[in-house]
Scaffold this motif. Structure first.
Motif, PDB file in Angstrom:
ATOM      1  N   VAL A 254       5.085  -8.168  -7.284  1.00 31.38           N
ATOM      2  CA  VAL A 254       4.453  -7.013  -6.552  1.00 31.38           C
ATOM      3  C   VAL A 254       3.392  -6.521  -7.090  1.00 31.38           C
ATOM      4  N   ILE A 255       2.287  -6.503  -6.253  1.00 36.19           N
ATOM      5  CA  ILE A 255       1.057  -5.565  -6.735  1.00 36.19           C
ATOM      6  C   ILE A 255       1.108  -4.346  -5.789  1.00 36.19           C
ATOM      7  N   ALA A 256       1.051  -3.180  -6.453  1.00 36.00           N
ATOM      8  CA  ALA A 256       1.274  -1.886  -5.689  1.00 36.00           C
ATOM      9  C   ALA A 256       0.127  -1.174  -5.964  1.00 36.00           C
ATOM     10  N   LEU A 257      -0.391  -0.392  -4.845  1.00 36.32           N
ATOM     11  CA  LEU A 257      -1.467   0.306  -4.442  1.00 36.32           C
ATOM     12  C   LEU A 257      -0.935   1.833  -4.612  1.00 36.32           C
ATOM     13  N   ALA A 258      -1.354   2.543  -5.519  1.00 37.77           N
ATOM     14  CA  ALA A 258      -1.153   3.926  -5.757  1.00 37.77           C
ATOM     15  C   ALA A 258      -2.324   4.555  -6.418  1.00 37.77           C
ATOM     16  N   GLY A 259      -2.433   6.105  -6.616  1.00 46.70           N
ATOM     17  CA  GLY A 259      -3.068   6.885  -7.310  1.00 46.70           C
ATOM     18  C   GLY A 259      -2.714   6.516  -8.971  1.00 46.70           C
TER      19      GLY A 259
ATOM     20  N   PRO B 265      17.323   5.356  -5.518  1.00 46.60           N
ATOM     21  CA  PRO B 265      16.059   5.857  -4.946  1.00 46.60           C
ATOM     22  C   PRO B 265      15.904   6.810  -6.017  1.00 46.60           C
ATOM     23  N   VAL B 266      14.456   7.185  -5.723  1.00 49.29           N
ATOM     24  CA  VAL B 266      13.827   8.456  -6.603  1.00 49.29           C
ATOM     25  C   VAL B 266      13.804   9.624  -5.817  1.00 49.29           C
ATOM     26  N   VAL B 267      14.332  10.735  -6.285  1.00 49.18           N
ATOM     27  CA  VAL B 267      14.467  12.136  -5.611  1.00 49.18           C
ATOM     28  C   VAL B 267      13.306  12.812  -6.287  1.00 49.18           C
ATOM     29  N   ALA B 268      12.285  13.124  -5.877  1.00 38.74           N
ATOM     30  CA  ALA B 268      11.429  13.999  -6.779  1.00 38.74           C
ATOM     31  C   ALA B 268      11.811  15.476  -6.832  1.00 38.74           C
TER      32      ALA B 268
ATOM     33  N   THR C 159      -2.843   8.449 -11.221  1.00 39.22           N
ATOM     34  CA  THR C 159      -1.889   9.360 -11.842  1.00 39.22           C
ATOM     35  C   THR C 159      -0.278   9.049 -11.820  1.00 39.22           C
ATOM     36  N   LYS C 160      -0.146   8.124 -10.787  1.00 43.32           N
ATOM     37  CA  LYS C 160       1.124   7.662 -10.519  1.00 43.32           C
ATOM     38  C   LYS C 160       1.496   6.362 -10.996  1.00 43.32           C
ATOM     39  N   ALA C 161       0.597   5.671 -11.487  1.00 41.84           N
ATOM     40  CA  ALA C 161       0.898   4.317 -12.029  1.00 41.84           C
ATOM     41  C   ALA C 161       2.054   3.873 -12.750  1.00 41.84           C
ATOM     42  N   ASP C 162       2.164   4.544 -13.697  1.00 44.33           N
ATOM     43  CA  ASP C 162       3.350   4.612 -14.741  1.00 44.33           C
ATOM     44  C   ASP C 162       4.483   4.629 -14.034  1.00 44.33           C
ATOM     45  N   GLU C 163       4.777   5.697 -13.180  1.00 41.69           N
ATOM     46  CA  GLU C 163       6.156   5.647 -12.441  1.00 41.69           C
ATOM     47  C   GLU C 163       6.453   4.646 -11.437  1.00 41.69           C
ATOM     48  N   VAL C 164       5.158   4.088 -10.771  1.00 40.60           N
ATOM     49  CA  VAL C 164       5.424   2.925  -9.651  1.00 40.60           C
ATOM     50  C   VAL C 164       5.656   1.784 -10.623  1.00 40.60           C
ATOM     51  N   MET C 165       4.929   1.683 -12.048  1.00 43.56           N
ATOM     52  CA  MET C 165       5.504   0.408 -12.780  1.00 43.56           C
ATOM     53  C   MET C 165       6.846   0.499 -13.156  1.00 43.56           C
ATOM     54  N   ALA C 166       7.606   1.849 -13.409  1.00 44.55           N
ATOM     55  CA  ALA C 166       9.036   1.614 -13.722  1.00 44.55           C
ATOM     56  C   ALA C 166       9.552   1.628 -12.725  1.00 44.55           C
ATOM     57  N   LEU C 167       9.221   1.631 -11.387  1.00 44.88           N
ATOM     58  CA  LEU C 167      10.207   1.100 -10.234  1.00 44.88           C
ATOM     59  C   LEU C 167      10.081  -0.400 -10.235  1.00 44.88           C
TER      60      LEU C 167
ATOM     61  N   THR D  83       0.830  -1.345   0.097  1.00 43.89           N
ATOM     62  CA  THR D  83      -0.141  -0.121  -0.057  1.00 43.89           C
ATOM     63  C   THR D  83       1.162   1.346  -0.040  1.00 43.89           C
ATOM     64  N   GLY D  84       0.274   2.524  -0.501  1.00 42.55           N
ATOM     65  CA  GLY D  84       1.138   3.673  -0.430  1.00 42.55           C
ATOM     66  C   GLY D  84       2.323   3.385  -1.053  1.00 42.55           C
ATOM     67  N   ALA D  85       2.286   2.914  -2.497  1.00 43.55           N
ATOM     68  CA  ALA D  85       3.411   2.470  -2.969  1.00 43.55           C
ATOM     69  C   ALA D  85       4.178   3.589  -3.972  1.00 43.55           C
ATOM     70  N   SER D  86       3.534   4.871  -4.233  1.00 40.44           N
ATOM     71  CA  SER D  86       4.367   5.841  -4.626  1.00 40.44           C
ATOM     72  C   SER D  86       5.023   6.760  -3.588  1.00 40.44           C
ATOM     73  N   GLY D  87       4.977   6.534  -2.233  1.00 43.93           N
ATOM     74  CA  GLY D  87       5.668   7.335  -1.408  1.00 43.93           C
ATOM     75  C   GLY D  87       7.099   6.927  -1.005  1.00 43.93           C
ATOM     76  N   GLY D  88       7.719   7.392   0.022  1.00 48.63           N
ATOM     77  CA  GLY D  88       9.143   7.192   0.115  1.00 48.63           C
ATOM     78  C   GLY D  88       9.421   5.608   0.385  1.00 48.63           C
ATOM     79  N   VAL D  89       8.405   5.311   1.448  1.00 49.48           N
ATOM     80  CA  VAL D  89       8.845   3.900   1.873  1.00 49.48           C
ATOM     81  C   VAL D  89       8.059   2.861   1.103  1.00 49.48           C
ATOM     82  N   GLY D  90       7.021   3.136   0.372  1.00 48.22           N
ATOM     83  CA  GLY D  90       6.311   2.325  -0.624  1.00 48.22           C
ATOM     84  C   GLY D  90       7.077   2.013  -1.910  1.00 48.22           C
ATOM     85  N   SER D  91       7.493   3.119  -2.231  1.00 52.49           N
ATOM     86  CA  SER D  91       8.633   3.023  -3.739  1.00 52.49           C
ATOM     87  C   SER D  91       9.730   2.181  -3.247  1.00 52.49           C
ATOM     88  N   SER D  92      10.445   2.306  -2.117  1.00 54.17           N
ATOM     89  CA  SER D  92      11.581   1.639  -1.596  1.00 54.17           C
ATOM     90  C   SER D  92      11.223   0.069  -1.608  1.00 54.17           C
ATOM     91  N   ALA D  93       9.918  -0.065  -0.830  1.00 54.56           N
ATOM     92  CA  ALA D  93       9.493  -1.541  -0.657  1.00 54.56           C
ATOM     93  C   ALA D  93       9.413  -2.260  -2.203  1.00 54.56           C
TER      94      ALA D  93
END
Length: 356
Positions: A212-217, A323-326, A219-227, A191-201
């Protein structure tokens, strides 16, 4: 030195940027670090607002701007012990050792380092007991900070300071959740996969061979898939409808809140649930029949075995994670950085840069 002082629990007005703060001096066993970068984390904001107090029942973001009026200062910290103010927050610190205390070899001067955010030295290395850097002691929101030499890790990598500053809090939280849950080559819901901890996880779970199945908004789906996520599900979706009952082996939860029961519904029999955050709300209702009839195991994950941080350093030096620095901000812009953090419009981490 320049530093941000937290003067008490409350809103943004509790953050005071100062240019006349005394440079700390390392005590025996400590090192003095010139801070190059320090990332923003939920815990910094939660500590400022008093959200950890059991008198608060709302989600953490609701008090982000003004604090929680009902918070009880007596239990408004991770440890449940009243904080001493003023406090320099900042659970993350990346920088260079510039001086050492008694008992620490001068050969450490010049090392590029990060500090373990959950410090065991100050509590005698007792199990399940630790001080949070930037909470029970001063942290990284300053030009200089001190930390135990034993818990200050030299890191050899080509990362920027901002990238390295993302590691201590968020990445150790994520690695600890995976460590506690004994995650392997199985299906993991984050859960919260677009945040700092979630994207790390997401990245760390893939290192362990997980699907990995990620929960995210949306608008952020493509970026989370890229992780590295194998699938992204909208955070507002009906999880049972989307995934089905008994469909995942492990849940890594950073959100909590009213949707929490569905996380147990999608776990397989014998599944594991690991929690290390509750930004959507700390109170949840559980059907105990789901827990015992499915033979589920629930883990709270705060205290970290020494192996957790050692793993992270090894991953960095082997080039296995990135890591991803926004966005980065001057340290003086901490209020704007926290506003942007609470707006949740980014993927990855927001980082503060002190003046040199």
């Amino acid at each position: 030195m320049h530093a941000v002082l937290l003067t008490g629990h409350g809103g943004y007005e509790a953050l005071e940027y100062r240019t006349d703060v005394a440079v700390p001096q390392p005590k025996p066993g400590e090192v003095l670090i010139r801070v190059a970068a320090a990332a923003i984390n939920n815990t910094d904001i939660n500590t400022r607002t008093g959200w950890y107090s059991k008198a608060v029942t709302e989600g953490s973001n609701l008090g982000g701007a003004g604090g929680f009026q009902g918070a009880d200062d007596a239990d408004a910290s991770w440890s449940g012990v009243p904080l001493k103010f003023p406090r320099i927050q900042g659970a993350d610190a990346c920088g260079q050792i510039v001086a050492v205390g008694e008992g620490v070899t001068a050969a450490r001067i010049g090392e590029r380092v990060i500090v373990r955010n959950l410090l065991r030295s100050y509590v005698g290395w007792k199990p399940f007991d630790c001080w949070t850097f930037g909470s029970e002691c001063d942290g990284g929101f300053a030009q200089y900070t001190v930390a135990p030499s034993r818990e200050t890790f030299a890191v050899d990598c080509d990362w920027t300071d901002a990238e390295l500053a993302t590691i201590p809090c968020a990445w150790s939280t994520a690695e600890n959740m995976l460590h506690r849950g004994k995650v392997g080559a199985e299906t993991v819901l984050i859960t919260g996969a677009s945040g700092g901890v979630g994207s790390s996880a997401v990245q760390l779970a893939k290192l362990r061979g997980a699907t990995v199945i990620a929960l995210a908004g949306k608008t952020k789906a493509d970026e989370v898939m890229a992780l590295g996520a194998d699938r992204v599900v909208d955070r507002k979706a009906d999880l049972v409808k989307e995934l089905g009952h008994d469909s995942v082996d492990v849940v890594l939860d950073l959100v909590g809140g009213s949707g929490w029961p569905q996380l147990l519904d999608v776990l397989k029999k014998g599944g594991r649930y690991v929690i290390s955050g509750a930004i959507a709300g700390p109170l949840a209702q559980i059907d105990l029949r789901t827990l015992y009839l499915k033979d589920l195991t629930l883990f709270g994950a705060t205290f970290q075995d020494d192996l957790v941080f050692e793993n992270l350093v090894s991953y960095i030096e082997a080039g296995r994670i990135r890591p991803v620095v926004a966005r980065t901000y001057p340290l003086s812009d901490i209020v704007q950085a926290q506003k942007d953090f609470l707006a949740k419009g980014h993927v990855g981490k927001l980082v503060l840069i002190p003046p040199f």
